[in-house]
Enzyme design. Structure first.
Site, mmCIF file in Angstrom:
data_model
loop_
_atom_site.group_PDB
_atom_site.id
_atom_site.type_symbol
_atom_site.label_atom_id
_atom_site.label_comp_id
_atom_site.label_asym_id
_atom_site.label_seq_id
_atom_site.Cartn_x
_atom_site.Cartn_y
_atom_site.Cartn_z
ATOM 1 N N LYS A 46 47.162 23.979 32.698
ATOM 2 C CA LYS A 46 46.701 24.674 33.911
ATOM 3 C C LYS A 46 47.728 25.718 34.345
ATOM 4 O O LYS A 46 48.890 25.673 33.905
ATOM 5 C CB LYS A 46 46.469 23.644 35.025
ATOM 6 C CG LYS A 46 47.713 22.860 35.420
ATOM 7 C CD LYS A 46 47.365 21.631 36.265
ATOM 8 C CE LYS A 46 48.623 20.869 36.665
ATOM 9 N NZ LYS A 46 48.307 19.586 37.330
ATOM 10 N N ARG A 145 43.604 12.303 46.665
ATOM 11 C CA ARG A 145 43.482 13.739 46.427
ATOM 12 C C ARG A 145 42.145 14.061 45.776
ATOM 13 O O ARG A 145 41.352 14.815 46.324
ATOM 14 C CB ARG A 145 44.640 14.229 45.538
ATOM 15 C CG ARG A 145 44.639 15.725 45.307
ATOM 16 C CD ARG A 145 45.832 16.221 44.514
ATOM 17 N NE ARG A 145 45.795 15.816 43.112
ATOM 18 C CZ ARG A 145 46.622 16.273 42.176
ATOM 19 N NH1 ARG A 145 47.550 17.159 42.498
ATOM 20 N NH2 ARG A 145 46.536 15.858 40.929
ATOM 21 N N TYR A 267 70.003 42.197 53.043
ATOM 22 C CA TYR A 267 69.156 42.207 54.249
ATOM 23 C C TYR A 267 69.701 41.236 55.290
ATOM 24 O O TYR A 267 70.100 40.112 54.966
ATOM 25 C CB TYR A 267 67.737 41.761 53.900
ATOM 26 C CG TYR A 267 66.879 42.852 53.296
ATOM 27 C CD1 TYR A 267 66.612 44.027 53.988
ATOM 28 C CD2 TYR A 267 66.314 42.672 52.044
ATOM 29 C CE1 TYR A 267 65.811 45.010 53.428
ATOM 30 C CE2 TYR A 267 65.501 43.644 51.475
ATOM 31 C CZ TYR A 267 65.252 44.820 52.178
ATOM 32 O OH TYR A 267 64.459 45.784 51.623
ATOM 33 N N MET A 315 63.141 41.505 47.306
ATOM 34 C CA MET A 315 61.924 41.443 46.497
ATOM 35 C C MET A 315 62.217 41.725 45.020
ATOM 36 O O MET A 315 61.697 41.044 44.127
ATOM 37 C CB MET A 315 60.891 42.457 47.012
ATOM 38 C CG MET A 315 59.564 42.391 46.271
ATOM 39 S SD MET A 315 58.430 43.724 46.699
ATOM 40 C CE MET A 315 58.025 43.328 48.387
HETATM 41 C C1 LIG Z 1 49.086 18.594 36.737
HETATM 42 C C2 LIG Z 1 48.483 17.306 36.329
HETATM 43 C C3 LIG Z 1 48.992 16.593 35.217
HETATM 44 C C4 LIG Z 1 50.272 16.970 34.528
HETATM 45 O O1 LIG Z 1 51.324 16.465 35.304
HETATM 46 P P1 LIG Z 1 52.870 16.630 34.847
HETATM 47 O O2 LIG Z 1 53.613 15.944 35.936
HETATM 48 O O3 LIG Z 1 53.128 18.093 34.818
HETATM 49 O O4 LIG Z 1 53.016 15.989 33.535
HETATM 50 C C5 LIG Z 1 48.279 15.478 34.785
HETATM 51 N N1 LIG Z 1 47.176 15.070 35.419
HETATM 52 C C6 LIG Z 1 46.672 15.697 36.516
HETATM 53 C C7 LIG Z 1 45.460 15.168 37.176
HETATM 54 C C8 LIG Z 1 47.330 16.820 37.016
HETATM 55 O O5 LIG Z 1 46.855 17.425 38.114
#
Ligand SMILES: *Cc1c(COP(=O)(O)O)cnc(C)c1O
Length: 377
Positions: A46, A145, A267, A315
């Site tokens: 992802k 979640r 800054y 930036m």
């Molecule tokens: C992002 C995610 C993972 C991967 O988790 P890591 O801690 O990066 O290994 C696995 N399962 C779900 C549902 C996730 O959202």
């Protein structure tokens, strides 16, 4: 072999170099496969493979034997699809928004069903096509979640027609505290996962993320879902990091100067020189994924020498205190290390008050990206 994805003109123009070692990525995948065997390891790709470029990462993992690829959003699955052979499974962790089911079925992408509503929508799509469509089903075992609650799972089992047309390939859940092995939530989630599992005996169980793989075989299931560990991040909060570093980030010096005592730096004049100092300004800032929180706290390295960040992160630039180097040691165009052998992902993340995940997924688009191919090792 180093493969640059940019033209030479862009590579000369870039403010920094982000090197992504696909050989180390593959070695990490293989280590995770060994660690989780006899279960298989999927890959969580992802957010553009945690910022590293899914178009490079996913094919390298496929070559290494990976066949299950998890993304978060359906749009990511659509964009990933062309880079993988047709026997790779792409699964969508967040499931589908209403209206995307037909597209998802057309593409052969597998949704994670997180609610009775998503189950109903997927089943309706399958029935309308007179087809059986694969899916994963997520149970909420304590993170609150995503996923079905226990009483919703009761409903599913009491009314099996709700799953009509659905081939339940995977039953899954996600650990909230896996990176803290001693946390009591792990055992609680494990017990709930066991109860869910026994009710869907034919599906493959997928439970462990990177951390879960290192929590022991109870957490294994049949398909682990590592993300961060593939990319070199430490799977557990403490102890040695068993993973190979995948990312190296070097940024170029755009200017050096010597300032007198009393000079105000950056800054807001948040740093005032207490004595004469030598400074170097480097060509990357928060727009390149170096968090503003590194202001007056983080550092870069030149060789073995730590060069503290002074003043606020801008930036597009950061000012370093290079007084500890010989005068003239750093000049226009020289590179300093932000992530690499002297400063790990975890170190820069801690300095920035964040986690490795956020550093990786924020890595900027203005660096030259160099991919080291697995064959180079
Ligand atoms: C992002 C995610 C993972 C991967 O988790 P890591 O801690 O990066 O290994 C696995 N399962 C779900 C549902 C996730 O959202």
């Amino acid at each position: 072999m180093t493969m640059s994805v940019r033209s030479d003109i862009e590579s000369r123009a870039a403010c920094g170099v982000l090197t992504i070692d696909l050989g180390a990525l593959v070695a990490n995948y293989q280590l995770l496969c060994r660690q989780t065997a006899p279960a298989k390891a999927a890959a969580v790709v992802k957010a553009d493979a945690y910022g590293l470029g899914v178009a490079h990462v996913a094919p390298a993992l496929y070559e290494a034997g990976c066949r299950d690829f998890f993304v978060a959003h359906f749009i990511e699955a659509i964009r990933l699809k062309p880079y993988l052979p047709s026997d790779a499974r792409i699964l969508v962790l967040n499931g589908l928004m209403p209206g995307s089911e037909g597209d998802c079925a057309d593409l052969g992408v597998v949704p994670v069903l997180n609610s009775l509503e998503q189950v109903a929508n997927w089943s309706a799509t399958a029935r309308a096509r007179n087809a059986t469509l694969p899916a994963a089903l997520q149970a909420d075992t304590g993170m609150s979640r995503l996923g079905l609650e226990p009483r919703e799972l009761d409903t599913l089992l009491a009314e099996p027609d709700r799953l009509a047309g659905i081939d339940l390939d995977i039953i899954m859940s996600h650990l909230a505290c896996g990176d803290e092995p001693a946390h009591a939530a792990n055992a609680r989630q494990l017990a709930r996962m066991g109860a869910v599992r026994s009710r869907f005996p034919d599906a493959r169980l997928s439970f462990a993320n990177s951390a879960g793989i290192f929590l022991g075989e109870d957490y294994r299931g049949e398909l682990a879902r590592p993300g961060i560990a593939l990319y070199g991040g430490a799977p557990l909060g403490e102890g040695q990091n068993p993973m190979r570093p995948v990312v190296r980030l070097e940024v170029g010096v755009v200017q050096t100067r010597t300032v007198p005592a009393g000079a105000e730096i950056g800054y807001g004049a948040s740093f005032v020189a207490s004595s004469e100092m030598r400074l170097a300004t480097i060509a990357a800032g928060y727009a390149d994924g170096l968090p503003r929180h590194l202001s007056n706290t983080g550092a870069a390295y030149y060789g073995d020498v730590r060069l503290p960040i002074v003043g606020r992160v801008s930036m597009d630039s950061i000012i370093l205190d290079v007084t500890s180097l010989q005068p003239g040691a750093l000049k226009l165009g020289d590179m300093v290390e932000l992530i690499g052998p002297h400063q790990t992902l975890e170190t820069i993340a801690a300095d920035a008050g964040t986690i490795s995940y956020e550093i990786l997924t924020s890595l900027g688009r203005r660096y030259e990206r160099r991919y080291l191919s697995p064959a180079a090792r």
